[in-house]
Design an enzyme around this catalytic site. Structure first.
Site, PDB file in Angstrom:
ATOM      1  N   GLU A  49       0.670  -1.234   0.176  1.00  0.00           N
ATOM      2  CA  GLU A  49       0.083  -0.122   0.022  1.00  0.00           C
ATOM      3  C   GLU A  49       0.848   1.322  -0.159  1.00  0.00           C
ATOM      4  OE1 GLU A  49      -3.594   0.714   2.133  1.00  0.00           O
ATOM      5  OE2 GLU A  49      -4.112  -1.424   1.932  1.00  0.00           O
ATOM      6  N   HIS A 272      -2.235  -1.338  10.333  1.00  0.00           N
ATOM      7  CA  HIS A 272      -1.406  -2.822  10.516  1.00  0.00           C
ATOM      8  C   HIS A 272      -0.379  -2.721  11.318  1.00  0.00           C
ATOM      9  CE1 HIS A 272      -3.837  -5.031   7.122  1.00  0.00           C
ATOM     10  NE2 HIS A 272      -4.412  -3.947   6.859  1.00  0.00           N
TER      11      HIS A 272
END
Length: 439
Positions: A49, A272
């Site tokens: 990402e 995360h």
């Protein structure tokens, strides 16, 4: 006697959640990530990402001294988001884009625009050739009604194929990334069973991190707790996987994850948690013919388990195929209705020409609005029909591959069982050894 050389490497993986102008504190978090990577000096860094190439270039500039070798994998409309940094030289790279990756009309999810893929880099670590993979699979937005499950299963199938077919000559394999798969999910079992990859969290005896190794935790301020239902504490969907070869044994000496907060910082690195695995490599000269780790020499139990897993995956793909065919039929039927409406409107428009002197019986404003509606229906249904046709073909291709794989595995299982039966029949009864009749 074999000579053994031992070395250690540290592997780092993080989903950076780097959506510019959307992710919270995006630029500040990239600065934190860059500072941490400079300080920790991991051997291999796998990032997901990283959607903006500007952010990648910023990290590359900052890590020029600690990680002089890097690569950014480009794919899709806004990129694959995959980046790799290494202290060791990168000899070759390759990107494989998954054939299925969500739906373009589900714009609020955004996966289709991201061009989800797996990136591979061949890295020389001393005298060891390592195939390093970084990937990010389609997200799971609803556990109970997961309309993307067939897509994620096909992605896992293509991932294991890509790893198996490209790593044949490698001394070791490392795969890291956000798989969006729980440890017992079908896609994860398919990947692990077929490739022989091992989970760092399960293989290590020394772990420092969140409970049960979870990487998307409820205590992270960036995490939407509603997305974790029914898992109150969080879920484990990020992994560092590895395996060795006949030449190189690989062990995970320790593993750690971040725990939400970061010391002396107001917020964490991402939504995360970051993973770090310390791997120990023991290279040696394999004695004799070496050790064959192919599926042909697997035990009957492992082969039977693999047959069950692939059969389950094939069933799930068939369900997705049925849904895609139904949606394609709906698009086709709606398109036919649009064509019928357009023909009706053309008939109405032809009335003044057929009846000389007659006035147009339909108001012009409504006439043009109806024409615009017809063309919009035709354009939309045509695009949807093309997209669903592509999805059907991809699912059919994956289902055909799985059917062949199941047949091959079942044939190997029958051959393995027959060989065991023949060996048992040849063995002398009572544990006596065979003797020469002339003695």
């Amino acid at each position: 006697m074999t000579n053994t050389d031992s070395s250690r490497i540290r592997v780092f993986s993080l989903n950076c959640w780097g959506i510019r102008y959307s992710s919270k504190q995006c630029s500040q978090r990239y600065v934190m990530i860059g500072d941490m990577l400079c300080r920790e000096e991991h051997d291999i860094v796998l990032l997901q990402e990283v959607w903006s190439e500007k952010d990648y270039m910023s990290l590359k500039k900052k890590l020029a001294c600690s990680h002089p070798h890097s690569h950014y994998f480009k794919s899709g409309v806004i990129g694959s988001g995959l980046a790799l940094f290494s202290k060791h030289r990168i000899h070759d790279t390759f990107l494989y884009r998954y054939s299925l990756n969500g739906y373009p009309y589900m714009a609020h999810h955004g996966d289709w625009f991201g061009g989800k893929a797996v990136g591979m880099a061949v890295i020389g670590i001393g005298n060891v050739t390592a195939n390093v993979y970084v990937t990010h699979l389609h997200a799971e937005y609803c556990r109970e009604k997961d309309s993307y499950l067939p897509h994620r299963v096909v992605q896992a199938w293509e991932l294991q194929q890509f790893v198996r077919h490209t790593s044949a000559g490698a001394d070791m394999v490392i795969l890291g990334g956000d798989l969006n798969l729980h440890p017992q999910d079908l896609g994860n079992r398919l990947l692990m069973s077929y490739t022989g990859l091992r989970d760092s969290y399960l293989e290590t005896d020394t772990f420092d991190g969140c409970e049960d190794g979870i990487t998307l935790i409820a205590d992270n301020p960036f995490t939407n707790k509603k997305d974790l239902i029914p898992f109150e504490k969080g879920i484990r969907i990020d992994y560092i996987l590895f395996k060795g070869s006949p030449k190189t044994d690989v062990f995970c000496d320790s593993m750690s994850t971040t725990k939400g907060s970061v010391a002396d910082q107001p917020f964490p690195y991402s939504d995360h948690e970051a993973l770090t695995a310390e791997l120990r490599l023991e290279t040696h000269t394999p004695p004799g013919a070496g050790r064959d780790k192919n599926l042909k020499d697997s035990s009957t139990g492992k082969l039977a388990e693999l047959v069950d897993i692939v059969t389950e995956a094939r069933t799930e793909v068939k369900v997705g195929l049925h849904c895609a065919e139904r949606m394609r039929y709906t698009a086709k039927r709606t398109g036919v209705m649009g064509v019928a409406l357009l023909l009706l409107e053309l008939a109405i428009a032809a009335v003044p020409w057929l009846a000389l002197g007659a006035e147009q019986p339909f108001p012009s404003t409504s006439f043009y609005l109806l024409a615009g509606l017809c063309f919009a229906i035709l354009l939309t249904t045509t695009m949807l029909y093309i997209f669903y046709t592509m999805e059907v073909k991809s699912l059919q291709g994956a289902e055909d591959q799985m059917r062949l794989a199941v047949g091959s595995l079942q044939e190997g299982l029958r051959g393995f069982t027959l060989a065991q039966a023949l060996n048992a029949a040849r063995k002398p009864p009572g544990g006596l050894s065979a003797c020469n009749p002339e003695e």
